[in-house]
Design an enzyme around this catalytic site. Structure first.
Site, PDB file in Angstrom:
ATOM      1  N   ASP A 218       0.867  -1.180   0.000  1.00 53.65           N
ATOM      2  CA  ASP A 218       0.000   0.000   0.000  1.00 53.65           C
ATOM      3  C   ASP A 218       0.908   1.235   0.000  1.00 53.65           C
ATOM      4  O   ASP A 218       1.589   1.510   0.990  1.00 53.65           O
ATOM      5  CB  ASP A 218      -0.888  -0.040   1.251  1.00 53.65           C
ATOM      6  CG  ASP A 218      -1.736   1.218   1.398  1.00 53.65           C
ATOM      7  OD1 ASP A 218      -1.629   2.123   0.540  1.00 53.65           O
ATOM      8  OD2 ASP A 218      -2.499   1.287   2.383  1.00 53.65           O
TER       9      ASP A 218
ATOM     10  N   TYR B 130      -6.168  14.741 -10.647  1.00 54.39           N
ATOM     11  CA  TYR B 130      -5.119  13.865 -11.185  1.00 54.39           C
ATOM     12  C   TYR B 130      -3.987  14.701 -11.785  1.00 54.39           C
ATOM     13  O   TYR B 130      -2.807  14.470 -11.502  1.00 54.39           O
ATOM     14  CB  TYR B 130      -5.752  12.954 -12.245  1.00 54.39           C
ATOM     15  CG  TYR B 130      -4.800  12.047 -12.976  1.00 54.39           C
ATOM     16  CD1 TYR B 130      -4.012  11.118 -12.301  1.00 54.39           C
ATOM     17  CD2 TYR B 130      -4.717  12.089 -14.370  1.00 54.39           C
ATOM     18  CE1 TYR B 130      -3.161  10.265 -12.993  1.00 54.39           C
ATOM     19  CE2 TYR B 130      -3.873  11.233 -15.061  1.00 54.39           C
ATOM     20  CZ  TYR B 130      -3.098  10.333 -14.371  1.00 54.39           C
ATOM     21  OH  TYR B 130      -2.260   9.482 -15.049  1.00 54.39           O
TER      22      TYR B 130
ATOM     23  N   LYS C 226      -0.038  15.138 -10.649  1.00 58.97           N
ATOM     24  CA  LYS C 226       1.049  14.726 -11.557  1.00 58.97           C
ATOM     25  C   LYS C 226       2.057  15.859 -11.755  1.00 58.97           C
ATOM     26  O   LYS C 226       3.266  15.612 -11.812  1.00 58.97           O
ATOM     27  CB  LYS C 226       0.482  14.231 -12.893  1.00 58.97           C
ATOM     28  CG  LYS C 226      -0.135  12.841 -12.795  1.00 58.97           C
ATOM     29  CD  LYS C 226       0.930  11.779 -12.495  1.00 58.97           C
ATOM     30  CE  LYS C 226       0.385  10.411 -12.231  1.00 58.97           C
ATOM     31  NZ  LYS C 226       1.404   9.461 -11.758  1.00 58.97           N
TER      32      LYS C 226
HETATM   33  N1  SER Z   1      -5.037   7.744 -19.372  1.00 58.27           N
HETATM   34  C1  SER Z   1      -5.015   8.788 -18.398  1.00 58.27           C
HETATM   35  C2  SER Z   1      -6.368   9.274 -18.094  1.00 58.27           C
HETATM   36  O1  SER Z   1      -7.181   9.317 -18.998  1.00 58.27           O
HETATM   37  C3  SER Z   1      -4.155   9.929 -18.856  1.00 58.27           C
HETATM   38  O2  SER Z   1      -2.935   9.827 -18.251  1.00 58.27           O
HETATM   39  O3  SER Z   1      -6.634   9.657 -17.003  1.00 58.27           O
END
Ligand code: SER
Length: 274
Positions: free
Chosen positions: A11, A101, A105
């Site tokens: 984890d 996300y 990143k």
């Molecule tokens: N494939 C990923 C997404 O669509 C992009 O890094 O979130």
């Protein structure tokens, strides 16, 4: 995979768990692939923060502390945002993503580069485009229509796409994804100017272009377009990527175009449905 060597579950949000496993197997190289992707991250931004930020921080810290010699931490086209040039997106450009996300990143890239500069940890990473695989099922990404459509084409010859037909996005077939990852990890450190934030490209296509390519093999395929909240994410990402830094610094070259990928996907998936 499980048969190919020792296997354990970790984890990444649990630092002690990571430390124990690195010690137990005397690990010197880590590929840190755990993340909550774009669409899943908008459903649960708190989990995305925890896994993507705290997970990456833990992996970096444990690598520094335990003297791991090389670490791979992938980034994504999700680091770009609406202000980024969408055609032939440059290596060094505006990074103002709007998804949880994407922002994890961007922070991850900066943190990885910091660990290289500050602690000499050899951490490397690429900005993956949408990855297409016949082994890995769709997993909460905005680009995942490009996997779903193959399964539905074979199962029902009918697919409802959650993006508009003209939503061109950068994509890559899994064998190229694996090759890029291993090529970067094998590169001479001295040859690298960038470290954890390489632009990476293979093929760019729209849902309509992919459907037309699949129809060369399955002419009856019917596709409807019903864009949902994922359309706004796709609209904030590039259409095409300039990956000349990856080409120059470690010799990156993709192997699969749209036709070759489509043929290989269908050939491998057919065995699952026949
Ligand atoms: N494939 C990923 C997404 O669509 C992009 O890094 O979130």
């Amino acid at each position: 995979m499980r048969e190919s060597g020792p296997h354990d579950l970790v984890d990444v949000t649990n630092r002690e768990n990571l430390e124990t496993v690195v010690d137990e197997y005397d690990i010197d190289t880590i590929y840190h692939m755990a993340a909550i992707l774009s669409a899943a991250g908008e459903k649960n931004p708190w989990l995305a923060w925890d896994v993507n930020m705290n997970g990456t921080y833990n992996v970096l810290e444990v690598s520094r502390e335990k003297g791991v010699t090389r670490l791979f931490v992938p980034s994504s086209i999700a680091v770009f945002g609406p202000e980024t040039p969408r055609e032939n997106t440059p290596q060094d450009t505006v990074l103002k993503p709007r998804t949880m996300y994407g922002l994890t990143k961007v922070s991850g890239e900066l943190l990885c580069n910091y660990y290289y500069e500050r602690f000499g940890l050899d951490v490397r990473g690429v900005r993956y485009p949408g990855i297409i695989s016949y082994k890995t099922p769709p997993g909460g990404g905005t680009t995942d229509y490009a996997i779903e459509i193959f399964h539905e084409a074979l199962k029902r010859k009918d697919y409802t796409c959650f993006l508009r037909e003209d939503s061109t996005l950068p994509m890559m077939y899994m064998p190229d994804c694996i090759k890029s990852t291993l090529d970067l990890m094998d590169a001479d450190l001295e040859a690298l100017i960038h470290h954890a934030d390489f632009n990476l490209a293979a093929i760019s296509f729209s849902p309509k272009e992919l459907a037309d390519e699949i129809r060369k093999h399955i002419p009856e395929l019917a596709v409807k377009y019903e864009p949902d909240s994922r359309q706004a994410i796709a609209d904030s990402w590039p259409k095409t990527i300039d990956d000349s830094a990856a080409r120059e610094e470690w010799g990156w070259r993709p192997g699969y175009d749209l036709a070759a990928m489509t043929e290989d996907m269908l050939r491998n998936l057919r065995t699952q449905y026949e």
